[in-house]
Design a protein around this motif. Structure first.
Motif, PDB file in Angstrom:
ATOM      1  N   ARG A  50       0.830  -1.209   0.000  1.00 34.77           N
ATOM      2  CA  ARG A  50       0.000   0.000   0.000  1.00 34.77           C
ATOM      3  C   ARG A  50       0.865   1.261   0.000  1.00 34.77           C
ATOM      4  NH1 ARG A  50      -3.015  -1.368   3.627  1.00 34.77           N
ATOM      5  NH2 ARG A  50      -5.063  -1.563   2.668  1.00 34.77           N
ATOM      6  N   SER A  51       1.900   1.242   0.848  1.00 32.97           N
ATOM      7  CA  SER A  51       2.728   2.437   0.964  1.00 32.97           C
ATOM      8  C   SER A  51       3.546   2.698  -0.299  1.00 32.97           C
ATOM      9  CB  SER A  51       3.591   2.285   2.219  1.00 32.97           C
ATOM     10  OG  SER A  51       4.906   2.473   1.971  1.00 32.97           O
ATOM     11  N   LEU A  52       4.093   1.637  -0.923  1.00 38.01           N
ATOM     12  CA  LEU A  52       4.838   1.821  -2.176  1.00 38.01           C
ATOM     13  C   LEU A  52       3.904   2.251  -3.313  1.00 38.01           C
ATOM     14  CD1 LEU A  52       7.217  -1.295  -2.078  1.00 38.01           C
ATOM     15  CD2 LEU A  52       7.824   1.099  -1.644  1.00 38.01           C
ATOM     16  N   ALA A  53       2.705   1.665  -3.351  1.00 34.47           N
ATOM     17  CA  ALA A  53       1.751   1.981  -4.421  1.00 34.47           C
ATOM     18  C   ALA A  53       1.262   3.426  -4.339  1.00 34.47           C
ATOM     19  CB  ALA A  53       0.569   1.022  -4.367  1.00 34.47           C
TER      20      ALA A  53
ATOM     21  N   VAL B 230       1.028   4.659 -11.167  1.00 38.95           N
ATOM     22  CA  VAL B 230      -0.309   4.928 -11.717  1.00 38.95           C
ATOM     23  C   VAL B 230      -1.223   3.717 -11.671  1.00 38.95           C
ATOM     24  CG1 VAL B 230       0.584   6.752 -13.231  1.00 38.95           C
ATOM     25  CG2 VAL B 230       0.362   4.399 -14.114  1.00 38.95           C
ATOM     26  N   ALA B 231      -0.693   2.550 -11.228  1.00 35.00           N
ATOM     27  CA  ALA B 231      -1.499   1.326 -11.279  1.00 35.00           C
ATOM     28  C   ALA B 231      -1.033   0.325 -10.244  1.00 35.00           C
ATOM     29  CB  ALA B 231      -1.406   0.695 -12.673  1.00 35.00           C
ATOM     30  N   MET B 232      -1.933  -0.598  -9.917  1.00 35.56           N
ATOM     31  CA  MET B 232      -1.637  -1.742  -9.054  1.00 35.56           C
ATOM     32  C   MET B 232      -1.358  -2.953  -9.941  1.00 35.56           C
ATOM     33  SD  MET B 232      -2.062  -0.386  -6.103  1.00 35.56           S
ATOM     34  CE  MET B 232      -1.652  -1.920  -5.286  1.00 35.56           C
TER      35      MET B 232
ATOM     36  N   LEU C  88     -13.035 -10.017  -9.591  1.00 41.00           N
ATOM     37  CA  LEU C  88     -13.177  -8.629 -10.067  1.00 41.00           C
ATOM     38  C   LEU C  88     -14.551  -8.076  -9.692  1.00 41.00           C
ATOM     39  CD1 LEU C  88     -11.557  -8.898 -13.622  1.00 41.00           C
ATOM     40  CD2 LEU C  88     -10.631  -7.665 -11.652  1.00 41.00           C
ATOM     41  N   ALA C  89     -15.589  -8.880  -9.879  1.00 41.37           N
ATOM     42  CA  ALA C  89     -16.951  -8.429  -9.560  1.00 41.37           C
ATOM     43  C   ALA C  89     -17.143  -8.303  -8.054  1.00 41.37           C
ATOM     44  CB  ALA C  89     -17.968  -9.401 -10.153  1.00 41.37           C
ATOM     45  N   GLU C  90     -16.719  -9.319  -7.296  1.00 42.01           N
ATOM     46  CA  GLU C  90     -16.924  -9.313  -5.842  1.00 42.01           C
ATOM     47  C   GLU C  90     -16.198  -8.148  -5.169  1.00 42.01           C
ATOM     48  OE1 GLU C  90     -15.567 -13.181  -4.648  1.00 42.01           O
ATOM     49  OE2 GLU C  90     -17.130 -14.182  -5.845  1.00 42.01           O
ATOM     50  N   GLU C  91     -15.030  -7.798  -5.676  1.00 41.27           N
ATOM     51  CA  GLU C  91     -14.246  -6.717  -5.060  1.00 41.27           C
ATOM     52  C   GLU C  91     -14.573  -5.341  -5.656  1.00 41.27           C
ATOM     53  OE1 GLU C  91     -12.509  -7.031  -2.397  1.00 41.27           O
ATOM     54  OE2 GLU C  91     -12.604  -9.208  -2.276  1.00 41.27           O
ATOM     55  N   LYS C  92     -15.625  -5.292  -6.472  1.00 43.32           N
ATOM     56  CA  LYS C  92     -16.112  -4.008  -7.025  1.00 43.32           C
ATOM     57  C   LYS C  92     -15.014  -3.244  -7.774  1.00 43.32           C
ATOM     58  CE  LYS C  92     -19.630  -3.424  -3.416  1.00 43.32           C
ATOM     59  NZ  LYS C  92     -19.318  -4.646  -2.649  1.00 43.32           N
ATOM     60  N   VAL C  93     -14.378  -3.944  -8.702  1.00 46.61           N
ATOM     61  CA  VAL C  93     -13.272  -3.348  -9.445  1.00 46.61           C
ATOM     62  C   VAL C  93     -13.720  -2.141 -10.268  1.00 46.61           C
ATOM     63  CG1 VAL C  93     -13.421  -4.678 -11.600  1.00 46.61           C
ATOM     64  CG2 VAL C  93     -11.181  -3.995 -10.714  1.00 46.61           C
ATOM     65  N   THR C  94     -15.019  -2.043 -10.539  1.00 51.36           N
ATOM     66  CA  THR C  94     -15.499  -0.882 -11.310  1.00 51.36           C
ATOM     67  C   THR C  94     -15.182   0.433 -10.597  1.00 51.36           C
ATOM     68  OG1 THR C  94     -17.658  -1.270 -10.318  1.00 51.36           O
ATOM     69  CG2 THR C  94     -17.357  -2.055 -12.557  1.00 51.36           C
ATOM     70  N   ASP C  95     -14.945   0.385  -9.275  1.00 50.41           N
ATOM     71  CA  ASP C  95     -14.619   1.610  -8.523  1.00 50.41           C
ATOM     72  C   ASP C  95     -13.260   2.183  -8.916  1.00 50.41           C
ATOM     73  OD1 ASP C  95     -16.986   1.209  -7.223  1.00 50.41           O
ATOM     74  OD2 ASP C  95     -16.119   0.758  -5.255  1.00 50.41           O
ATOM     75  N   CYS C  96     -12.322   1.314  -9.320  1.00 46.89           N
ATOM     76  CA  CYS C  96     -10.988   1.816  -9.680  1.00 46.89           C
ATOM     77  C   CYS C  96     -10.635   1.533 -11.135  1.00 46.89           C
ATOM     78  CB  CYS C  96      -9.909   1.223  -8.770  1.00 46.89           C
ATOM     79  SG  CYS C  96      -9.761  -0.579  -8.843  1.00 46.89           S
TER      80      CYS C  96
ATOM     81  N   ARG D 262      -8.803   0.514  -5.151  1.00 41.04           N
ATOM     82  CA  ARG D 262     -10.017   1.306  -4.881  1.00 41.04           C
ATOM     83  C   ARG D 262      -9.720   2.423  -3.882  1.00 41.04           C
ATOM     84  NH1 ARG D 262     -14.300  -2.468  -2.667  1.00 41.04           N
ATOM     85  NH2 ARG D 262     -15.574  -0.583  -2.752  1.00 41.04           N
ATOM     86  N   GLU D 263      -8.939   2.088  -2.880  1.00 43.37           N
ATOM     87  CA  GLU D 263      -8.596   3.072  -1.847  1.00 43.37           C
ATOM     88  C   GLU D 263      -7.771   4.227  -2.422  1.00 43.37           C
ATOM     89  OE1 GLU D 263      -5.550   3.055   1.906  1.00 43.37           O
ATOM     90  OE2 GLU D 263      -6.639   1.196   1.517  1.00 43.37           O
ATOM     91  N   LEU D 264      -6.816   3.894  -3.292  1.00 39.76           N
ATOM     92  CA  LEU D 264      -5.909   4.908  -3.854  1.00 39.76           C
ATOM     93  C   LEU D 264      -6.401   5.468  -5.189  1.00 39.76           C
ATOM     94  CD1 LEU D 264      -2.451   3.159  -3.212  1.00 39.76           C
ATOM     95  CD2 LEU D 264      -3.586   4.883  -1.788  1.00 39.76           C
ATOM     96  N   ASN D 265      -7.511   4.940  -5.697  1.00 37.64           N
ATOM     97  CA  ASN D 265      -8.027   5.311  -7.021  1.00 37.64           C
ATOM     98  C   ASN D 265      -6.990   5.064  -8.112  1.00 37.64           C
ATOM     99  OD1 ASN D 265      -9.970   6.196  -8.860  1.00 37.64           O
ATOM    100  ND2 ASN D 265      -9.257   8.313  -8.775  1.00 37.64           N
ATOM    101  N   LYS D 266      -6.407   3.854  -8.062  1.00 37.91           N
ATOM    102  CA  LYS D 266      -5.447   3.446  -9.091  1.00 37.91           C
ATOM    103  C   LYS D 266      -5.933   2.130  -9.694  1.00 37.91           C
ATOM    104  CE  LYS D 266      -1.625   5.930  -7.043  1.00 37.91           C
ATOM    105  NZ  LYS D 266      -0.202   5.974  -6.648  1.00 37.91           N
TER     106      LYS D 266
END
Length: 264
Positions: A81-84, A90-92, A142-150, A121-125
């Protein structure tokens, strides 16, 4: 013209005999209108090493993540998290699932994949996703973790038209590598014809998967041009149109100021 290599491993190239340094690699790419790269990490120590190798450049951005094939040992999620969160990232990823090579780490892969999406999702990346022999679980997570948010991209796409449709429904982008040029890749070409231009990216995944006519050699960002030329013919557009649209798509997905992606 301005092309982007949306996925390369700059730390994996041959700097002993093929390239003198990163400047050399980027100059060869720019000579073929590939003027921007996303350098993708596969481990956390690898991310650090790549930042050191590449340094700060106006034409390179980074991803931070742990590849599904590098799950033998646990890593510190807080460190990820801290490095990202660092500037220039710009991406995970790349993250995802690979049951072809290491089915024994399935549970750890799935946990890691979920963590990458949550941090994204937290970092908007957006997330850069690798999948092999794991289509159903990849789509489900992808669906369960709501990837559409990021948002995200399925990189080095090797799936079929149906899978492409499900990813498009989630707002995903789809990236093609040199595999699209391989003789036995007709299913892939069918999918490429189906995917709208405004959801496409091009990549090398260098040093792997060099496109025809370079197959068997080390891939490098310059060869993004070969992938783009091939894809333009498949899509029935000019190379200039494909370059403009895929560069715009890249800017949109990865939240990059469009002025950074303009010809000098």
């Amino acid at each position: 013209m301005f092309l982007v290599d949306s996925h390369c491993h700059l730390d994996g190239l041959d700097y002993q005999s093929l390239h003198t340094d990163v400047d050399d690699v980027l100059a060869k790419a720019a000579a073929r209108d590939v003027k921007f790269c996303l350098a993708v990490s596969t481990t956390l120590p690898g991310y650090r090493g790549m930042r050191e190798l590449v340094g700060e450049r106006p034409n390179v951005v980074f991803s931070c993540g742990v590849h599904p094939l590098n799950q033998e040992e646990e890593y510190d999620v807080q460190e990820l998290r801290s490095l990202a969160a660092q500037p220039g990232v710009v991406a995970m990823g790349e993250t995802g699932l690979d049951y072809f090579y290491t089915p024994e780490t399935k549970a750890r892969q799935q946990h890691s994949f979920r963590e990458h999406i949550r941090i994204g999702r937290e970092l908007n990346k957006p997330v850069i996703v690798h999948t092999r022999d794991a289509r159903a679980d990849t789509l489900a997570i992808l669906a369960e973790e709501k990837v559409t948010d990021c948002g995200g991209v399925l990189h080095c796409f090797t799936e079929d038209r149906e899978t492409a449709g499900k990813l498009l429904d989630m707002g995903f982008y789809i990236s093609f590598s040199g595999i699209i040029t391989f003789r036995n890749a007709e299913q892939l070409r069918d999918a490429a014809r189906y995917i709208p231009l405004d959801r496409l990216l091009v990549e090398t995944d260098s040093p792997y998967l060099a496109p025809v006519p370079h197959r068997g050699k080390e891939n490098q960002p310059a060869m993004t041009r070969d992938v783009a030329e091939y894809l333009a013919v498949l899509k029935g557009v000019t190379l200039e149109q494909l370059a403009q649209q895929t560069t715009q798509n890249f800017a949109t997905l990865f939240h990059i100021a469009p002025q950074r992606l303009q010809p000098a």
